[in-house]
Design an enzyme around this catalytic site. Structure first.
Site, PDB file in Angstrom:
ATOM      1  N   ASP A   1       0.860  -1.184   0.000  1.00 46.74           N
ATOM      2  CA  ASP A   1       0.000   0.000   0.000  1.00 46.74           C
ATOM      3  C   ASP A   1       0.895   1.233   0.000  1.00 46.74           C
ATOM      4  OD1 ASP A   1       0.900  -0.273   2.600  1.00 46.74           O
ATOM      5  OD2 ASP A   1      -1.056  -0.029   3.545  1.00 46.74           O
TER       6      ASP A   1
ATOM      7  N   TYR B   1       3.062   4.668   0.742  1.00 47.51           N
ATOM      8  CA  TYR B   1       3.791   5.187   1.891  1.00 47.51           C
ATOM      9  C   TYR B   1       2.824   6.005   2.756  1.00 47.51           C
ATOM     10  CZ  TYR B   1       8.105   4.125  -0.724  1.00 47.51           C
ATOM     11  OH  TYR B   1       9.115   3.509  -1.413  1.00 47.51           O
TER      12      TYR B   1
ATOM     13  N   PHE C   1       6.423   2.419  -4.586  1.00 45.87           N
ATOM     14  CA  PHE C   1       7.834   2.598  -4.204  1.00 45.87           C
ATOM     15  C   PHE C   1       8.387   3.992  -4.492  1.00 45.87           C
ATOM     16  CE2 PHE C   1       7.436  -2.027  -4.812  1.00 45.87           C
ATOM     17  CZ  PHE C   1       7.837  -2.458  -3.559  1.00 45.87           C
TER      18      PHE C   1
ATOM     19  N   HIS D   1      10.599  -9.112  -0.455  1.00 49.34           N
ATOM     20  CA  HIS D   1      10.326  -7.674  -0.499  1.00 49.34           C
ATOM     21  C   HIS D   1      11.629  -6.907  -0.258  1.00 49.34           C
ATOM     22  CE1 HIS D   1       8.550  -3.777   0.597  1.00 49.34           C
ATOM     23  NE2 HIS D   1       7.497  -4.190  -0.087  1.00 49.34           N
TER      24      HIS D   1
END
Length: 223
Positions: A64, A66, A77, A187
């Site tokens: 989801d 930031y 990202f 991740h």
């Protein structure tokens, strides 16, 4: 009605009248009125606005947005120029440097150039409360982004899916078209990057695949 100003408009035109989305929209109207929500409401769909369906060469699926002030702007990202790159993005840049020799460190963290170059930077959930990660999970966004993935899966023109971490890997079941390449890794967050993200070489693998299909490679620099 949401407008993307590209081929997503026709592909997703029925999505916004489905029952799940109407419930999601009602929830979001309340959230934006009563809470601090990221990204801003006009940035929610930036990934789809910046990368049209036909132009997608690579899909990078995040979790989801930031949840810190000024960070999220609708691309997974990515943060706007002037905002320090978060740890996950720093690790992505490290892997790019080791993998393809492109050094993005010390510049900024805005990935708009990637989006314009065919990289769909799609989070699984597209909104979040300030300082409350995963606060909008289970409200309907997962259905929306799964429908987007299923539409991409139907496309005959090849693309690469980069699935990093459990949330992204959960979408793999919807990618069944053998024309596409699926790349999986841990991740890039500091908690898991050393468990299989570093050394995954996804960026060179993606470009090798695109080359093999007669498609233009992705420039992983951000300038």
């Amino acid at each position: 009605m949401v407008k993307f100003e590209n081929d997503w408009d026709d592909l997703l035109k029925d999505e916004f009248t489905k029952e799940y989305y109407l419930k999601l929209r009602k929830f979001l109207v309340s959230e934006y009125k009563t809470q601090r929500i990221f990204p801003g409401m006009y940035d929610i769909f930036n990934a789809l606005k910046m990368t049209s369906y036909n132009d997608v060469k690579c899909v990078i699926i995040g979790q989801d947005p930031y949840h810190g002030e000024g960070q999220a702007h609708g691309l997974s990202f990515s943060v706007r120029k002037g905002i320090a790159p978060p740890p996950s993005l720093v690790n992505i840049f490290k892997e790019i440097r080791e993998d393809v020799g492109v050094d993005n460190t010390g510049k900024h963290g805005e990935l708009t150039k990637w989006a314009q170059n065919g990289v769909l930077l799609l989070n699984s959930v597209l909104t979040v409360r300030a300082n409350q990660p995963r606060s909008h999970r289970g409200m309907g966004w997962e259905q929306f982004t799964t429908d987007v993935i299923e539409l991409l899966n139907l496309r005959e023109k090849p693309m690469v899916f980069m699935l990093w971490g459990s949330d992204a890997k959960a979408k793999q079941q919807f990618i069944t078209n053998p024309n596409h390449l699926i790349l999986r890794a841990a991740h890039p967050s500091p908690l898991s990057a050393y468990n299989g993200f570093f050394g995954c070489r996804h960026f060179s693998q993606a470009n090798a695949f695109l080359r093999s299909k007669g498609m233009e490679e992705i420039d992983w620099s951000i300038d």
